[in-house]
Design an enzyme around this catalytic site. Structure first.
Site, PDB file in Angstrom:
ATOM      1  N   HIS A  81      -7.697  -5.361  -0.266  1.00  0.00           N
ATOM      2  CA  HIS A  81      -6.495  -4.536  -0.134  1.00  0.00           C
ATOM      3  C   HIS A  81      -5.385  -5.264   0.623  1.00  0.00           C
ATOM      4  CE1 HIS A  81      -4.291  -0.875  -0.511  1.00  0.00           C
ATOM      5  NE2 HIS A  81      -4.239  -0.648   0.787  1.00  0.00           N
ATOM      6  N   SER A 112       0.847  -1.183   0.000  1.00  0.00           N
ATOM      7  CA  SER A 112       0.000   0.000   0.000  1.00  0.00           C
ATOM      8  C   SER A 112       0.900   1.256   0.000  1.00  0.00           C
ATOM      9  CB  SER A 112      -0.951  -0.045   1.198  1.00  0.00           C
ATOM     10  OG  SER A 112      -1.974   0.911   1.068  1.00  0.00           O
TER      11      SER A 112
END
Length: 267
Positions: free
Chosen positions: A237, A101
């Site tokens: 994610h 991320s």
């Protein structure tokens, strides 16, 4: 952002970069940069999934762990600069840099710093993140949210220990660093003309990730003239948390330098 914007750092290496070697001779070093609000503790378990000849290094950002008393980061340089400066002796001779991320953007900047110093890593691995020259399509705007709203936004992304966020005393400790990281991630963008690395790039993502959609991951190919490889695995994610064996099989290919073909998206 140009490399001359990075100040000179003299941090305590053990605080800034965790060093978790395997047993026996170390063939390659893997530097891991955590996600926004993350810390080195969250990635220490990766040691058990890596071969003994891979030296695991994990960046620890300001405002957490042994660096808790330090000033919170205000820009990407505050995250990347100390890590690049604190890498153990010899670690950059055969180094793969990975971020998850926001950590992928930090990893990209670490590679640029090392590259400017003539110590270009073997490869860059980006996980669940937009390409560095793209604007953030999923900004959080923590400055506009109270603590409860910010916690709700983080939970929506998944991957965070909800028990920590629901414990008032613990939440009070970690919320400031979460706010700082997301404020950096919201606005970070490298000029496309400067977004270049002189090494192979691998990108990995989840097929149901709303933050870094799988269809956008191929844009990372634009930052290198070397080999580019992409993998899409099932999940959101934090896709790797539900399938660590599959994730580490992909990562092993990148670390070993054998990632030469693009894997198809999972059905």
């Amino acid at each position: 952002m140009s490399n001359d914007q990075y100040p000179a750092f003299t941090p305590a290496p053990d605080d800034v970069v965790w060093d978790l070697p395997g047993q026996g001779p170390q063939r390659v070093s893997l530097l891991v940069l955590p996600h926004a609000g993350g810390n080195a503790h969250a990635y220490a378990e990766w040691r058990q999934y890596l071969p003994d000849d891979v030296r695991l290094l994990i960046g620890q950002y300001p405002g957490r762990g042994a660096r808790f008393a330090e000033e919170l980061p205000r820009g990407i340089a505050d995250l990347a600069g100390p890590v690049a400066a604190a890498l153990p002796a010899g670690a950059t001779e055969d180094l793969v840099v990975l971020g998850h991320s926001m950590g992928s953007l930090v990893a990209f900047e670490v590679v640029r710093i090392l590259q400017a110093a003539g110590r270009t890593p073997r490869a860059l691995v980006a996980s669940a993140c937009r390409a560095p020259f793209l604007a953030n399509p999923c900004a959080v705007y923590p400055q506009l949210l109270d603590d409860d709203e910010l916690v709700a936004a983080i939970k929506e992304r998944g991957g965070t220990d909800d028990g920590i966020l629901d414990e008032p005393e613990l939440r009070e400790i970690i919320i400031p660093s979460i706010r700082a990281d997301f404020a950096i991630d919201d606005v970070y963008r490298c000029e496309e003309s400067e977004a270049r690395v002189d090494c192979p790039v691998t990108v990995i993502g989840g097929d149901a990730d709303p933050v870094a959609p799988a269809a956008s991951l191929g844009r990372w190919a634009q930052i290198t003239d070397h080999a580019f490889t992409s993998y899409v695995l099932p999940g959101g994610h934090f896709y790797f948390q539900q399938q660590l064996p599959e994730f580490f099989a992909v990562l092993a290919s990148a670390v070993s330098g054998h990632a030469t073909a693009t894997a198809p998206a999972a059905a």
